[in-house]
Scaffold this motif. Sequence first.
Motif, PDB file in Angstrom:
ATOM      1  N   ALA A 250       7.744  88.217  25.816  1.00  0.00           N
ATOM      2  CA  ALA A 250       7.477  89.382  26.653  1.00  0.00           C
ATOM      3  C   ALA A 250       8.638  89.743  27.562  1.00  0.00           C
ATOM      4  O   ALA A 250       8.642  90.822  28.161  1.00  0.00           O
ATOM      5  N   MET A 251       9.654  88.880  27.655  1.00  0.00           N
ATOM      6  CA  MET A 251      10.779  89.125  28.550  1.00  0.00           C
ATOM      7  C   MET A 251      11.741  90.157  27.960  1.00  0.00           C
ATOM      8  O   MET A 251      11.884  90.296  26.748  1.00  0.00           O
ATOM      9  N   ALA A 252      12.448  90.853  28.841  1.00  0.00           N
ATOM     10  CA  ALA A 252      13.254  91.998  28.432  1.00  0.00           C
ATOM     11  C   ALA A 252      14.461  91.621  27.590  1.00  0.00           C
ATOM     12  O   ALA A 252      14.904  92.414  26.744  1.00  0.00           O
ATOM     13  N   ASP A 253      15.019  90.438  27.774  1.00  0.00           N
ATOM     14  CA  ASP A 253      16.267  90.107  27.088  1.00  0.00           C
ATOM     15  C   ASP A 253      16.105  90.019  25.576  1.00  0.00           C
ATOM     16  O   ASP A 253      17.061  90.263  24.831  1.00  0.00           O
ATOM     17  N   VAL A 254      14.897  89.686  25.111  1.00  0.00           N
ATOM     18  CA  VAL A 254      14.721  89.565  23.661  1.00  0.00           C
ATOM     19  C   VAL A 254      14.725  90.938  22.983  1.00  0.00           C
ATOM     20  O   VAL A 254      14.798  91.024  21.758  1.00  0.00           O
ATOM     21  N   GLY A 256      17.034  93.215  24.020  1.00  0.00           N
ATOM     22  CA  GLY A 256      18.334  93.774  24.362  1.00  0.00           C
ATOM     23  C   GLY A 256      18.602  93.922  25.838  1.00  0.00           C
ATOM     24  O   GLY A 256      19.674  94.409  26.230  1.00  0.00           O
ATOM     25  N   GLY A 257      17.669  93.513  26.702  1.00  0.00           N
ATOM     26  CA  GLY A 257      17.861  93.605  28.137  1.00  0.00           C
ATOM     27  C   GLY A 257      18.686  92.440  28.669  1.00  0.00           C
ATOM     28  O   GLY A 257      19.115  91.554  27.922  1.00  0.00           O
ATOM     29  N   PRO A 258      18.875  92.397  29.979  1.00  0.00           N
ATOM     30  CA  PRO A 258      19.661  91.310  30.573  1.00  0.00           C
ATOM     31  C   PRO A 258      18.907  89.979  30.539  1.00  0.00           C
ATOM     32  O   PRO A 258      17.678  89.944  30.519  1.00  0.00           O
ATOM     33  N   LYS A 259      19.666  88.897  30.524  1.00  0.00           N
ATOM     34  CA  LYS A 259      19.085  87.570  30.470  1.00  0.00           C
ATOM     35  C   LYS A 259      18.356  87.256  31.772  1.00  0.00           C
ATOM     36  O   LYS A 259      18.835  87.588  32.854  1.00  0.00           O
ATOM     37  N   ALA A 271       1.901  62.208  33.234  1.00  0.00           N
ATOM     38  CA  ALA A 271       0.713  62.591  33.984  1.00  0.00           C
ATOM     39  C   ALA A 271      -0.446  62.356  33.038  1.00  0.00           C
ATOM     40  O   ALA A 271      -0.546  63.036  32.021  1.00  0.00           O
ATOM     41  N   SER A 272      -1.274  61.370  33.337  1.00  0.00           N
ATOM     42  CA  SER A 272      -2.216  60.880  32.356  1.00  0.00           C
ATOM     43  C   SER A 272      -1.374  60.359  31.196  1.00  0.00           C
ATOM     44  O   SER A 272      -0.513  59.500  31.399  1.00  0.00           O
ATOM     45  N   ASN A 273      -1.530  60.857  30.004  1.00  0.00           N
ATOM     46  CA  ASN A 273      -0.687  60.424  28.879  1.00  0.00           C
ATOM     47  C   ASN A 273       0.098  61.591  28.307  1.00  0.00           C
ATOM     48  O   ASN A 273       0.304  61.702  27.102  1.00  0.00           O
ATOM     49  N   THR A 274       0.556  62.466  29.204  1.00  0.00           N
ATOM     50  CA  THR A 274       1.191  63.713  28.800  1.00  0.00           C
ATOM     51  C   THR A 274       2.470  63.944  29.599  1.00  0.00           C
ATOM     52  O   THR A 274       2.561  63.558  30.762  1.00  0.00           O
ATOM     53  N   ALA A 275       3.439  64.578  28.968  1.00  0.00           N
ATOM     54  CA  ALA A 275       4.640  65.026  29.673  1.00  0.00           C
ATOM     55  C   ALA A 275       4.353  66.356  30.361  1.00  0.00           C
ATOM     56  O   ALA A 275       3.733  67.244  29.791  1.00  0.00           O
ATOM     57  N   VAL A 276       4.806  66.491  31.600  1.00  0.00           N
ATOM     58  CA  VAL A 276       4.609  67.703  32.385  1.00  0.00           C
ATOM     59  C   VAL A 276       5.888  68.524  32.353  1.00  0.00           C
ATOM     60  O   VAL A 276       6.955  68.032  32.731  1.00  0.00           O
ATOM     61  N   GLY A 277       5.786  69.759  31.919  1.00  0.00           N
ATOM     62  CA  GLY A 277       6.916  70.684  31.960  1.00  0.00           C
ATOM     63  C   GLY A 277       6.540  71.927  32.725  1.00  0.00           C
ATOM     64  O   GLY A 277       5.394  72.387  32.687  1.00  0.00           O
ATOM     65  N   HIS A 278       7.522  72.500  33.444  1.00  0.00           N
ATOM     66  CA  HIS A 278       7.264  73.698  34.234  1.00  0.00           C
ATOM     67  C   HIS A 278       8.570  74.473  34.355  1.00  0.00           C
ATOM     68  O   HIS A 278       9.622  73.902  34.634  1.00  0.00           O
ATOM     69  N   LEU A 279       8.483  75.776  34.126  1.00  0.00           N
ATOM     70  CA  LEU A 279       9.661  76.639  34.142  1.00  0.00           C
ATOM     71  C   LEU A 279       9.256  78.015  34.653  1.00  0.00           C
ATOM     72  O   LEU A 279       8.178  78.504  34.318  1.00  0.00           O
ATOM     73  N   ILE A 280      10.110  78.614  35.456  1.00  0.00           N
ATOM     74  CA  ILE A 280       9.915  79.995  35.910  1.00  0.00           C
ATOM     75  C   ILE A 280      11.169  80.788  35.592  1.00  0.00           C
ATOM     76  O   ILE A 280      12.276  80.401  35.984  1.00  0.00           O
ATOM     77  N   LEU A 281      10.992  81.902  34.896  1.00  0.00           N
ATOM     78  CA  LEU A 281      12.093  82.811  34.584  1.00  0.00           C
ATOM     79  C   LEU A 281      11.823  84.160  35.263  1.00  0.00           C
ATOM     80  O   LEU A 281      10.753  84.734  35.099  1.00  0.00           O
ATOM     81  N   GLU A 282      12.788  84.632  36.015  1.00  0.00           N
ATOM     82  CA  GLU A 282      12.679  85.925  36.678  1.00  0.00           C
ATOM     83  C   GLU A 282      13.472  86.969  35.902  1.00  0.00           C
ATOM     84  O   GLU A 282      14.598  86.708  35.477  1.00  0.00           O
ATOM     85  N   GLU A 283      12.879  88.150  35.739  1.00  0.00           N
ATOM     86  CA  GLU A 283      13.598  89.245  35.131  1.00  0.00           C
ATOM     87  C   GLU A 283      14.756  89.676  36.051  1.00  0.00           C
ATOM     88  O   GLU A 283      14.634  89.651  37.285  1.00  0.00           O
ATOM     89  N   ALA A 284      15.887  90.044  35.446  1.00  0.00           N
ATOM     90  CA  ALA A 284      17.008  90.548  36.213  1.00  0.00           C
ATOM     91  C   ALA A 284      16.624  91.888  36.842  1.00  0.00           C
ATOM     92  O   ALA A 284      15.968  92.722  36.219  1.00  0.00           O
ATOM     93  N   VAL A 285      17.015  92.071  38.076  1.00  0.00           N
ATOM     94  CA  VAL A 285      16.677  93.309  38.802  1.00  0.00           C
ATOM     95  C   VAL A 285      17.684  94.397  38.439  1.00  0.00           C
ATOM     96  O   VAL A 285      18.881  94.180  38.419  1.00  0.00           O
TER      97      VAL A 285
END
Length: 285
Positions: A250-254, A256-259, A271-285
């Motif tokens: 859903a991000m614009a760069d895919v 042709g927009g900016p990264k 965490a329990s028996n699972t790896a925890v991953g977390h990432l936040i990507l902000e659209e370029a203004v």
Amino acid sequence: MARITASLYTSHIPAIGAAFDLGRTHEDYWKPVFAGYDFDKDWMKRQKPDVVVLVYNDHATAFSLAMIPTFAIMTGPEFAPADEGYGARPVPTVVGHPELAAHIASEVIQQDFDLTMVNEIDVDHGLTVPLSCVFGKVDAWPCKVIPFAVNVVVHPAPSGARCFALGQAIGRAIRSYPEDLNVQVWGTGGMSHQLQGPRAGLINREWDNAFLDRLIDDPAGLARMPNIDYVREAGSEGIELVMWLIARGAMADVAGGPKPKVAHRFYHVPASNTAVGHLILEEAV
């Protein structure tokens, strides 16, 4: 017009929800997990999304072997926390955005994706745990939420390529909505874990972090990875990560927009028996 300002990615481990609900977040075991979400609280105050499109999977709570849609968008006005066997989580009811949800459904179906539209459903930990991690303890969720369910529980799950293309279609649909809305798209589930069989407890740190690298820098290439690679490298439940490709698509760069900018990245095991991953990507203004 509506705009997508960020995408967010996070595991949705049920034990994290239990630790949150039971007031155990400051215990030595759980403290580093919840510290990974401290950034989100102030970030969300600055971002102030109007709507979150939250991609998750139901864990045989609302759907069952009797009916399992591959992709389902929740178009109703509100969704109660589900009783998963121990009573409903003590979290607020999710308030939907029926108008935007119906618009997304109409636009995406016209782009040849067959979505199931659901007006009444209870939502399980796959959706409520990410909300708790990001927003903390609140009397009401601070934005409206459109749940979007993906079948990654029963074979066959959709491919990463199909999920990535769907995310692109969702992005186009959101940006064509004629109301000024700040929208985020979240992908949830994962990271590496397996809950049964001889490989139960599998966690693959190296593969998980390589996945995060590629999600940021090479999402189109990552989308071509076959489902069997997720299962082989990240465990049987690692297939949940295809849902992250919907948010990334859903991000614009895919298109042709900016990264986008990496606002936050976090990884922790276990965490329990699972790896925890977390990432936040902000659209370029």
